[in-house]
Structure formats: C-alpha cells, structure tokens
Design an enzyme around this catalytic site. Structure first.
Site, PDB file in Angstrom:
ATOM      1  N   ASP A   1      12.648  47.292 -16.053  1.00  0.00           N
ATOM      2  CA  ASP A   1      12.358  45.704 -15.796  1.00  0.00           C
ATOM      3  C   ASP A   1      13.675  44.742 -15.675  1.00  0.00           C
ATOM      4  O   ASP A   1      12.695  43.695 -15.292  1.00  0.00           O
ATOM      5  CB  ASP A   1      11.825  44.979 -17.177  1.00  0.00           C
ATOM      6  CG  ASP A   1      10.858  45.027 -17.843  1.00  0.00           C
ATOM      7  OD1 ASP A   1       9.684  44.871 -16.581  1.00  0.00           O
ATOM      8  OD2 ASP A   1       9.991  45.079 -18.886  1.00  0.00           O
TER       9      ASP A   1
ATOM     10  N   GLN B   1       6.687  43.756 -22.969  1.00  0.00           N
ATOM     11  CA  GLN B   1       5.940  43.275 -22.789  1.00  0.00           C
ATOM     12  C   GLN B   1       6.182  41.893 -23.201  1.00  0.00           C
ATOM     13  O   GLN B   1       6.045  41.932 -25.075  1.00  0.00           O
ATOM     14  CB  GLN B   1       4.538  43.670 -22.792  1.00  0.00           C
ATOM     15  CG  GLN B   1       3.373  42.121 -21.808  1.00  0.00           C
ATOM     16  CD  GLN B   1       3.722  42.260 -20.080  1.00  0.00           C
ATOM     17  OE1 GLN B   1       4.292  43.615 -19.264  1.00  0.00           O
ATOM     18  NE2 GLN B   1       3.829  41.275 -19.311  1.00  0.00           N
TER      19      GLN B   1
ATOM     20  N   LYS C   1      -0.383  48.108 -15.180  1.00  0.00           N
ATOM     21  CA  LYS C   1       1.107  48.877 -15.209  1.00  0.00           C
ATOM     22  C   LYS C   1       0.793  50.738 -15.541  1.00  0.00           C
ATOM     23  O   LYS C   1       0.988  51.546 -14.459  1.00  0.00           O
ATOM     24  CB  LYS C   1       1.491  48.219 -16.431  1.00  0.00           C
ATOM     25  CG  LYS C   1       2.312  47.310 -15.293  1.00  0.00           C
ATOM     26  CD  LYS C   1       3.282  46.218 -16.427  1.00  0.00           C
ATOM     27  CE  LYS C   1       3.960  45.339 -16.449  1.00  0.00           C
ATOM     28  NZ  LYS C   1       4.286  43.677 -16.988  1.00  0.00           N
TER      29      LYS C   1
HETATM   30  N1  GUN Z   1       6.220  39.891 -19.042  1.00  0.00           N
HETATM   31  C1  GUN Z   1       6.129  38.422 -17.706  1.00  0.00           C
HETATM   32  N2  GUN Z   1       6.480  39.171 -17.245  1.00  0.00           N
HETATM   33  C2  GUN Z   1       7.172  40.385 -17.225  1.00  0.00           C
HETATM   34  C3  GUN Z   1       7.212  41.264 -17.001  1.00  0.00           C
HETATM   35  O1  GUN Z   1       7.493  41.679 -15.384  1.00  0.00           O
HETATM   36  N3  GUN Z   1       8.234  42.433 -18.138  1.00  0.00           N
HETATM   37  C4  GUN Z   1       7.875  42.389 -19.154  1.00  0.00           C
HETATM   38  N4  GUN Z   1       8.244  43.340 -19.420  1.00  0.00           N
HETATM   39  N5  GUN Z   1       7.378  41.168 -19.623  1.00  0.00           N
HETATM   40  C5  GUN Z   1       6.454  39.973 -18.888  1.00  0.00           C
END
Ligand code: GUN
Length: 293
Positions: free
Chosen positions: A119, A96, A52
């Site tokens: 998100d 995350q 990311k």
């Molecule tokens: N863990 C698995 N997928 C995601 C996501 O799209 N965003 C976040 N913040 N954590 C995750």
C-alpha cells in the site's frame, strides 16, 4: 474531450501481469501472494477488498483474506501482521482503512514490514518516494501516474492543482507530479479546506486532481478549457433505482465539466480500477524482488 478509460487501461496492465506471473511459475518460482486484512463490516471497504481479492485471482496471484470483527483488539491485529511479516510465502500485506477508532492506524502501518507494504503507507516507503528512490508507492496516486502514462499525457511544465491533502492520495500525488519523471515535472499547488481563492487556483490548472471526497465539488466554472481532470472521489449517494440503493459520485460535476476538458476520468471506471492495477503491480514487484535475493 477524451475519456480516460481506467477500466481499459487497468485491464491492459492486468493482462501484462498475467503473462509475467505465468512466466514466473513456468520458471519454477512461486506466484505472488497478497494478504488482505479487513476489520469490521464497512460496506465500502468490503467492496474494495472483494475487488482486490478478485483481481488477484484474475492475474494468477494467490490471495488470503483475513477478516476480523469490529471489536478485535489492536494487539491481536498487530500480532497477525507480525505473523504475515514472518511468513515467507506472503509478498504483500494490506490492512484496509479506515480502522475502528480504538485501533491506531499509525501503529498498524508502522508494524507492516516495509518490504511487504504494497500500500506504500509505511513511513520508510513514503520517505523513499519523496526522495525519488525505488519504493512502494500508494496505489491511488501510483494508479493515476500509470493512467497518465497509458494515455501519454504530456505533464512536463504543466500546472497541476491537487485538491486534498490526505496521506493516501493528495500528498503523495503532489510529490509524484512534481518529481523529475515522466509523467511528472509539473508545478504543483496543493489545495485544501483552508485554501482561499480555490476557484481562481483551479482555473489556472492544466491538470486538476480532485481528491477531497465531496460529490460534485468541482464545477464547470472552476475548470479552464482544455484541462486534464482526474476524479478520485467515490461518494455513495442514495439512488432508489439501483439494486444496491446507492450510486457512486465523483468529486467532479462530470456532466458539466467534461465538455471543457481535453481529458477526464469517469466515476466509476476511472481511477478506481487503476488503483487496483497499481496494487497488483506493487505486489508483483515485491514477489519479483525476493526472487532476485
Ligand atoms: N482505504 C482507502 N483507500 C485505501 C487503500 O488504498 N488501501 C487501504 N489499505 N485502505 C484504503
């Protein structure tokens, strides 16, 4: 059978974003800024967050990575989120998941300012998404919608089978596919661990979204000829021939399912890159919205 190349589709979205960021900066505006918080040392989470952050740099976004030890208190994490909420330079906040067991994911998500919740996990954004109002949509289902759009896949009136009911993928996916949008307008069946006759239901699917997190779960005898199969799975399986010691496996038995499909996503290189492209689009939108205030 055509492969839905998420890497390529994501690259074209990133190319567009890069131009849009250059335009913003050229107009004297600030570049979008994503703040990512990573708690602990979960290998998969480390990889996702690194991707990311790298993707932010590729399109000209600013990014900040805040790392905490596994033992961080919930209070300290919530305070950090509040600081980011109040920082006018930050457009998007991402914590995350998963988080260590002593921290409430619900509290964390609810603390993020919905206007910075790129998100799309905050109840305010989920509620708006369900109502078809403008909102931040969770990156994985949003990325899948962008992939269907990129390949101009006709979804209207089709029966979509969503396997998995998580808040991050299955549930929002089912809402988006059933919405009066293009892509969308599907008849949707959500399947989960308690579903009876899963094979029979899958065989009715014009579109199958496999998001349950079990390697090779969807077999060829569950898929009808000409189906569109989207594989959200990314299970790490041991592979001594790889430098990392593992390789990624999807929820779909690709080798045997692919010959039956009209379209199918590979793992890796399918949904994963689209998820990141969707997150970047959300972050850009957050930044752009502020410019119009
Ligand atoms: N863990 C698995 N997928 C995601 C996501 O799209 N965003 C976040 N913040 N954590 C995750």
């Amino acid at each position: 059978m055509q492969i839905l190349d998420g890497k390529k589709a994501a690259q074209s979205i990133k190319d567009e974003l890069k131009l849009e960021v250059a335009q913003l900066v050229n107009d004297g505006k600030k570049a979008p800024h994503l703040a990512a918080i990573l708690v602990g040392t979960n290998g998969a989470s480390e990889t996702y967050v690194a991707s990311k952050v790298k993707s932010c740099a590729e399109v000209g976004f600013k990014s900040t990575l805040i790392r905490f030890e596994e033992e961080i208190s919930e209070m300290k994490l919530l305070d950090t989120i509040e600081e980011l909420n109040n920082d006018p330079d930050v457009d998007g906040i991402l914590v995350q998941l998963p988080l260590p067991a002593h921290i409430s994911e619900e509290e964390v998500i609810n603390t993020i300012d919905p206007e910075k919740d790129v998100d799309g996990f905050h109840p305010a954004n989920v509620g708006k998404m369900v109502q078809g109002l403008p909102s931040f949509v969770a990156a994985t289902p949003y990325g899948i919608m962008l992939l269907l759009q990129h390949y101009k896949i006709d979804t209207k009136g089709k029966h979509a089978i969503v396997i998995g009911r998580s808040n991050i993928v299955g549930r929002p996916m089912s809402i988006l596919l059933s919405s009066n949008t293009n892509p969308g307008n599907c008849t949707v069946t959500i399947c989960h661990s308690q579903t009876k006759n899963l094979r029979e239901l899958c065989l009715q699917g014009d579109i199958i979204i496999a998001a349950l997190g079990r390697a090779d779960f969807v077999r060829a005898d569950m898929v009808k000829e000409g189906a569109v199969v989207i594989d959200v799975g990314i299970t790490r399986v041991e592979d001594a021939s790889k430098k990392s010691g593992f390789r990624l496996k999807g929820d779909v038995d690709f080798e045997n399912v692919a010959p039956k499909c009209a379209y199918i996503t590979p793992v890796p290189g399918g949904v994963g890159p689209m998820t990141i492209a969707a997150l970047l689009k959300n972050t850009f939108r957050s930044c752009a919205m502020k410019n119009y205030e």
